[in-house]
Design a protein around this motif. Sequence first.
Motif, PDB file in Angstrom:
ATOM      1  N   ALA A 228       1.014  -1.281  -0.076  1.00  0.00           N
ATOM      2  CA  ALA A 228      -0.124   0.114  -0.064  1.00  0.00           C
ATOM      3  C   ALA A 228       0.784   1.249   0.007  1.00  0.00           C
ATOM      4  O   ALA A 228       0.597   2.191  -0.582  1.00  0.00           O
ATOM      5  N   THR A 229       2.026   1.272   0.712  1.00  0.00           N
ATOM      6  CA  THR A 229       2.823   2.423   0.890  1.00  0.00           C
ATOM      7  C   THR A 229       3.459   2.814  -0.626  1.00  0.00           C
ATOM      8  O   THR A 229       3.761   3.675  -1.038  1.00  0.00           O
ATOM      9  N   ALA A 230       3.971   1.468  -1.006  1.00  0.00           N
ATOM     10  CA  ALA A 230       4.547   1.597  -2.536  1.00  0.00           C
ATOM     11  C   ALA A 230       3.756   2.151  -3.584  1.00  0.00           C
ATOM     12  O   ALA A 230       4.194   2.950  -4.391  1.00  0.00           O
ATOM     13  N   VAL A 231       2.458   1.858  -3.477  1.00  0.00           N
ATOM     14  CA  VAL A 231       1.734   2.298  -4.537  1.00  0.00           C
ATOM     15  C   VAL A 231       1.153   3.858  -4.306  1.00  0.00           C
ATOM     16  O   VAL A 231       1.189   4.508  -5.305  1.00  0.00           O
ATOM     17  N   SER A 232       0.893   3.876  -3.051  1.00  0.00           N
ATOM     18  CA  SER A 232       0.267   5.405  -2.716  1.00  0.00           C
ATOM     19  C   SER A 232       1.356   6.233  -3.051  1.00  0.00           C
ATOM     20  O   SER A 232       1.234   7.627  -3.387  1.00  0.00           O
ATOM     21  N   ALA A 233       2.713   5.963  -2.645  1.00  0.00           N
ATOM     22  CA  ALA A 233       3.963   6.838  -3.076  1.00  0.00           C
ATOM     23  C   ALA A 233       4.421   6.739  -4.447  1.00  0.00           C
ATOM     24  O   ALA A 233       5.224   7.630  -4.655  1.00  0.00           O
ATOM     25  N   ARG A 239       7.879  -5.670  -9.449  1.00  0.00           N
ATOM     26  CA  ARG A 239       6.851  -5.932  -8.689  1.00  0.00           C
ATOM     27  C   ARG A 239       6.469  -7.566  -9.298  1.00  0.00           C
ATOM     28  O   ARG A 239       7.204  -8.065 -10.286  1.00  0.00           O
ATOM     29  N   VAL A 240       5.360  -8.129  -8.722  1.00  0.00           N
ATOM     30  CA  VAL A 240       5.060  -9.444  -9.034  1.00  0.00           C
ATOM     31  C   VAL A 240       4.637  -9.607 -10.381  1.00  0.00           C
ATOM     32  O   VAL A 240       3.826  -8.730 -10.546  1.00  0.00           O
ATOM     33  N   LEU A 365       0.503  -6.151  -7.589  1.00  0.00           N
ATOM     34  CA  LEU A 365       0.935  -5.156  -7.226  1.00  0.00           C
ATOM     35  C   LEU A 365       1.915  -5.075  -5.950  1.00  0.00           C
ATOM     36  O   LEU A 365       2.731  -3.908  -5.445  1.00  0.00           O
ATOM     37  N   ILE A 366       2.452  -6.332  -5.487  1.00  0.00           N
ATOM     38  CA  ILE A 366       3.262  -6.558  -4.347  1.00  0.00           C
ATOM     39  C   ILE A 366       4.752  -6.411  -4.954  1.00  0.00           C
ATOM     40  O   ILE A 366       5.101  -6.806  -6.075  1.00  0.00           O
ATOM     41  N   PRO A 367       5.462  -5.481  -4.187  1.00  0.00           N
ATOM     42  CA  PRO A 367       7.237  -5.066  -4.712  1.00  0.00           C
ATOM     43  C   PRO A 367       7.946  -6.431  -4.265  1.00  0.00           C
ATOM     44  O   PRO A 367       7.475  -7.018  -3.353  1.00  0.00           O
TER      45      PRO A 367
END
Length: 884
Positions: A228-233, A239-240, A365-367
């Motif tokens: 969530a932090t990576a997507v919002s920032a 990513r996967v 979305l997962i880094p």
Amino acid sequence: MSACVPTRTPDSPQIERVHPPHSPPPAPHRRFHVAGADVSAAIAVFLIALPLSLGIALATGAPLQAGLVAAAVGGLVAGRFGGSPLQVSGPAAGLTVVTADLIHRYGWRTTCAITVLAGLAQLGLGCLRVARSALAVSPAIVHGMLAGIGVTIAVAQLHIVLGGSPQSSVLDNLSSLPAQLLDLHPAAVAVSVLTLTLLLLWPRLPGRLGGLLRKVPAALVAVTGATATAVSAGLTQPRVELPSWSSHALVGLPEGPVLGLVAAVLTITLVCSVQSLLGAVAVDKLIAARPGLPALVGRSDLDRELLGQGAANLVSGALGGLPVAGVAVRSSANVHAGAVSRNSTMLHGVLVVVAALLMVPVLELIPLASLAALVMAVGIQMVSLHHIRTVTRHREVPVYAITTLGVVFLGVLQGVALGIAVAVAVSMHRLARTRITHDEKEGTHHVHVRGQLTFLAVPRLSRALHHVPQGARVIVELDGSFMDHAAYETLQDWQRTHTAQGGFVELTGRRSGAGTVRSGSGGEDEDPAAPPVGVAAPAGAVDSPLTGCRCRPWTPWRNHQCDGPMSAPPPGAGATEHQEGLSKEPSGEEADGRSGALPAEFAESTRSATVSGFARSATSPALTEQAEQAPHTQRVEQAGPTEQTEHAQAPGAAGSRPSARQLLRGISAFQRNTAPLVRGELARLAREGQQPSQLFLTCADSRLVTSMITSSGPGDLFVVRNVGNLVPPPGEESGDDSVAAAIEYAVDVLKVRSITVCGHSGCGAMQALLDAEPGDAQTPLQRWLRHGLPSLERMADAGRPRARLAGRAAADAVEQLCLTNVVEQLDHLRGHESVARSLRAGELELHGMYFHVGEAQAYLLGGDRTGEGEPEVFDHVGVADLSA
């Protein structure tokens, strides 16, 4: 008429046969039902398995979908067919290094084929029923293997955490680490640090709210928070990537050198099997700690578990998944989440399938850095400090260290092989290592043999015995459990020679008993019942009151005092038959098993005692009646005829009375067997003083052994015993303040945290209360028993609920009074000022306990009995009940 044409007319009544005649009706059709506890446990395990499966697939270099395939197959196939219902299988971190190496060497499709062949090998081993053989592997080797794999995983994933790519070996990863540190990727490092922070702090959230939040798995929170932090920032980083299932790579024909493929199959088979079987044993321990669950689940069937794991690997490899094994993290989460059947494991597999089909956009979305940080944390946790302390305590550090280093630098199979070799070498060293010392104290020569006495120690044993002067008094202490034939003959020959020269030899040992041989042994006047020349006689055969005792630490404990009062045969039984039963000797196999693997000649020396006769005790009619009612508890004189004659002729000699001999024997056995083991602990207690945690108030009945019932040791219990386990109410002691003084001292001075009042079945004091007549003479015993009269009144009060045992009512009036008496004495306890004060402060707990002697079963009074409205039910304490 055709047989296919119905024979009844449309108007005839329809006869519907429910079941064949003369047979029971079939069982009703039962709909598939999943318990709510299994559903919640499956969700908890799924939330842990999803990120870990992706992370392990990333660490191996396999397609990320392979981790989801292995998780689903492990839940559905191994969960359905495995022998450990609550063990969760899937891609395991312990297989990461092996799988990564196989993918690097042979490619992904061949690795899948190797997984299929490993599954077939597991199926074959399961059919051969050799699963328990895997448990013969030393735990130090298994822990070392997991630690080595953990180090390898952590070092490799550190590169991804820093924003780079891992190399193929640990040495390459270590050598390239400085360059990677100079080329950091801030986005990857930030996501990794956030993942590790959440992973570390989430289980430590304080307060009630924190307790509720901790039910969400930390791994899921860490990956979700970082994503969530990576997507919002808007962080840009790998990513996967989950390609379409239509392009998913399945198994292919194995390609490569035959020997290499065989070694790979054996490696996968070994690691998967050992990890799964040890995991099943660990799950059994977790199940045993949950009250009531062992009866529902049962113990693991290891052979079936091996078959289930083989089937899972076969299916997983065929579908393009990673190798499957039992996973400790998910299994423990499954048990702790409340699972009650294998449905939870299977349902978790279904949830993984649903997520793999419907949650692809979310998973992408997962880094990768977040998954790498998660797997790195798992690898670090595989180097367990608890395991290191365990192997240190058992002196197996070399095995652990060599296995770990071998796995890190050479590979899993090579490291395990090195560990097995070191473990065998350590075992041989311990078997062959024998310390033999010789010293002289006050004219007596002591030869102490520590360790196993084998032919390798014969030269040192002969050297030590050679230093003993002729005619000297010698004590040879054998502190070991094994003596081979060469060592035995050396000791026997020296013993015969030394005694022939006028010497004195005494053989002692924790397991071998004690013996004495003096000059003159083997002469013409020797007692024919005595042991042969050169063989240690029973302890003190000449001048000790312990002669003839056949009680040994390995004999069944059943009130076996050899020199107790001689008893008559039970009424109705012939004396000859009773004597034959009592004098029956154990078979050769039984004797060898009991004698601690001593040679047959030494074991034979303990069999010379015979039953000499019987005599009914006439000192008390009550005792005689008790003997007739319970003949199985009587004791028999097992001393030889010679010893009886000696004691009869010398009644004034010290220790000649049976009670004195019994006391002396017990003290001597304590000094020889137990004192060396507890001397250090008793010395500590002597320095620090007593600090017991419990006051245990129970009856003086000889059948109640408090330390045995409670598994307590020195310094644990402050024990008060009296007739009837009575607690006189304050102000009614009438000059006997001993119980009140003990309570005050335990509560105010020793600061005990609990007081337990323990009654028992067949209590003579309760029987005396029931049989007492109002006009009986007031003897000291009856004056004391008046403190039990409130218990009689409580039992007779119809307005009060009767105390009872869980599951059944009291067997008779005596048992009912015993139960009621425990409850009443707890009320008396609350009347004491020191007890009431500590209860108000919350510093003390009161417990009621009932021990059924005949069943060897303990019952605890439900609740702490601080209120009046609670049910007076004594609950059964089972082997897995840890609530007490």
